[in-house]
Motif scaffolding. Structure first.
Motif, mmCIF file in Angstrom:
data_model
loop_
_atom_site.group_PDB
_atom_site.id
_atom_site.type_symbol
_atom_site.label_atom_id
_atom_site.label_comp_id
_atom_site.label_asym_id
_atom_site.label_seq_id
_atom_site.Cartn_x
_atom_site.Cartn_y
_atom_site.Cartn_z
ATOM 1 N N LEU A 3 37.458 35.057 38.490
ATOM 2 C CA LEU A 3 38.127 35.779 39.571
ATOM 3 C C LEU A 3 39.485 36.299 39.107
ATOM 4 C CD1 LEU A 3 38.023 36.596 42.570
ATOM 5 C CD2 LEU A 3 39.063 34.394 43.106
ATOM 6 N N GLU A 4 40.197 35.485 38.350
ATOM 7 C CA GLU A 4 41.533 35.886 37.891
ATOM 8 C C GLU A 4 41.489 36.985 36.841
ATOM 9 O OE1 GLU A 4 44.138 35.301 39.387
ATOM 10 O OE2 GLU A 4 43.734 33.483 40.506
ATOM 11 N N THR A 5 40.351 37.148 36.145
ATOM 12 C CA THR A 5 40.269 38.197 35.126
ATOM 13 C C THR A 5 40.275 39.586 35.741
ATOM 14 O OG1 THR A 5 37.849 38.213 35.052
ATOM 15 C CG2 THR A 5 38.995 36.703 33.550
ATOM 16 N N VAL A 6 39.757 39.696 36.966
ATOM 17 C CA VAL A 6 39.751 41.011 37.625
ATOM 18 C C VAL A 6 40.873 41.146 38.638
ATOM 19 C CG1 VAL A 6 37.283 41.362 37.278
ATOM 20 C CG2 VAL A 6 38.081 40.314 39.391
ATOM 21 N N ALA A 7 41.508 40.063 38.999
ATOM 22 C CA ALA A 7 42.524 40.089 40.055
ATOM 23 C C ALA A 7 43.746 40.928 39.687
ATOM 24 C CB ALA A 7 42.951 38.669 40.406
ATOM 25 N N ALA A 8 44.059 41.044 38.409
ATOM 26 C CA ALA A 8 45.230 41.819 37.990
ATOM 27 C C ALA A 8 44.942 43.314 37.938
ATOM 28 C CB ALA A 8 45.724 41.338 36.635
ATOM 29 N N VAL A 9 43.690 43.695 37.979
ATOM 30 C CA VAL A 9 43.315 45.105 37.851
ATOM 31 C C VAL A 9 43.793 45.954 39.034
ATOM 32 C CG1 VAL A 9 41.344 46.689 37.739
ATOM 33 C CG2 VAL A 9 41.404 44.655 36.276
ATOM 34 N N VAL A 64 34.564 38.344 29.983
ATOM 35 C CA VAL A 64 35.791 38.814 30.639
ATOM 36 C C VAL A 64 36.036 40.279 30.294
ATOM 37 C CG1 VAL A 64 38.314 38.621 30.574
ATOM 38 C CG2 VAL A 64 36.918 36.571 30.852
ATOM 39 N N LEU A 65 35.909 40.620 29.040
ATOM 40 C CA LEU A 65 36.123 41.997 28.593
ATOM 41 C C LEU A 65 35.157 42.950 29.298
ATOM 42 C CD1 LEU A 65 37.658 43.813 26.588
ATOM 43 C CD2 LEU A 65 35.834 43.349 24.947
ATOM 44 N N THR A 66 33.907 42.558 29.399
ATOM 45 C CA THR A 66 32.894 43.377 30.051
ATOM 46 C C THR A 66 33.188 43.533 31.547
ATOM 47 O OG1 THR A 66 31.267 42.598 28.456
ATOM 48 C CG2 THR A 66 30.420 43.612 30.455
ATOM 49 N N VAL A 67 33.451 42.415 32.210
ATOM 50 C CA VAL A 67 33.712 42.452 33.650
ATOM 51 C C VAL A 67 34.950 43.288 33.951
ATOM 52 C CG1 VAL A 67 34.358 41.032 35.648
ATOM 53 C CG2 VAL A 67 32.503 40.302 34.142
ATOM 54 N N GLN A 68 36.004 43.120 33.158
ATOM 55 C CA GLN A 68 37.219 43.909 33.375
ATOM 56 C C GLN A 68 36.963 45.393 33.194
ATOM 57 O OE1 GLN A 68 40.331 42.548 30.805
ATOM 58 N NE2 GLN A 68 41.154 41.145 32.339
#
Length: 189
Positions: A3-9, A64-68
């Motif tokens: 969740l935190e990997t996309v939260a900064a986007v 993480v890289l893919t999801v971001q």
């Protein structure tokens, strides 16, 4: 951690697009660029804290890289089409984050998750006591998420009303109060 990997986007995308709009239109943002970029940085620190706690494997980092990559592009398109909907969506995602962190705290209190020492990065960033534990870290992260929820829900309302019958000064003043952003008087004119 995912969740935190996309939260900064969202904060980065919103801040970037508002920055470019401000440059194109030669207008002040009323503190929104700074607020959104600070939100992105704060979410990044949540991730850095989780990385210290979880120690992700190489395949998790690849995920993480893919999801971001997917989320960044999807959110970019959403923000271009409807900033109002984008902010409302982020507000709801932040509500889910609050719920997740509340459950995390319950697991710590019940002993299902060990209340380990807080990572140094968290102690430094949130200015926690040197002997802080995981429970204190999750508590401040949950408070951050509540703030982000409020800001994004307000931003979705701002896109509906500011500039459409409500004086811009009132909208900017409310944001300044809410985010503790100090705008110069001339930027509100």
């Amino acid at each position: 951690m995912m969740l935190e990997t996309v939260a900064a986007v969202p904060g980065m995308v919103g801040g970037m697009l508002l920055h470019l709009k401000s440059l194109r239109k030669f207008q002040q943002s009323g503190g929104w660029i700074k607020a959104l970029l600070e939100e992105a940085e704060n979410e990044r620190m949540h991730l850095m804290t989780m990385v210290e706690l979880v120690k992700p494997k190489w395949y998790e980092r690849l995920l993480v890289l893919t999801v971001q990559g997917v989320f960044f592009n999807a959110f970019f398109v959403l923000y271009m089409l409807s900033p109002k909907l984008a902010h409302r969506t982020v507000g709801y995602l932040e509500e889910e984050a609050i719920h997740s962190y509340t459950e995390y705290l319950k697991d710590i209190e019940s002993g299902a998750i060990e209340n380990v020492a807080a990572p140094a990065i968290a102690i430094d960033y949130w200015r926690l006591p040197k002997d802080a534990r995981l429970k204190e870290v999750i508590t401040v992260i949950r408070a951050d998420e509540a703030h982000h929820r409020d800001v994004n829900h307000f931003a979705s309302v701002r896109y509906s009303f500011c500039g459409k019958g409500i004086e811009r000064r009132a909208c900017s003043s409310w944001l300044s109060l809410r985010l503790h952003v100090v705008d110069r008087e001339d930027s509100l004119k």
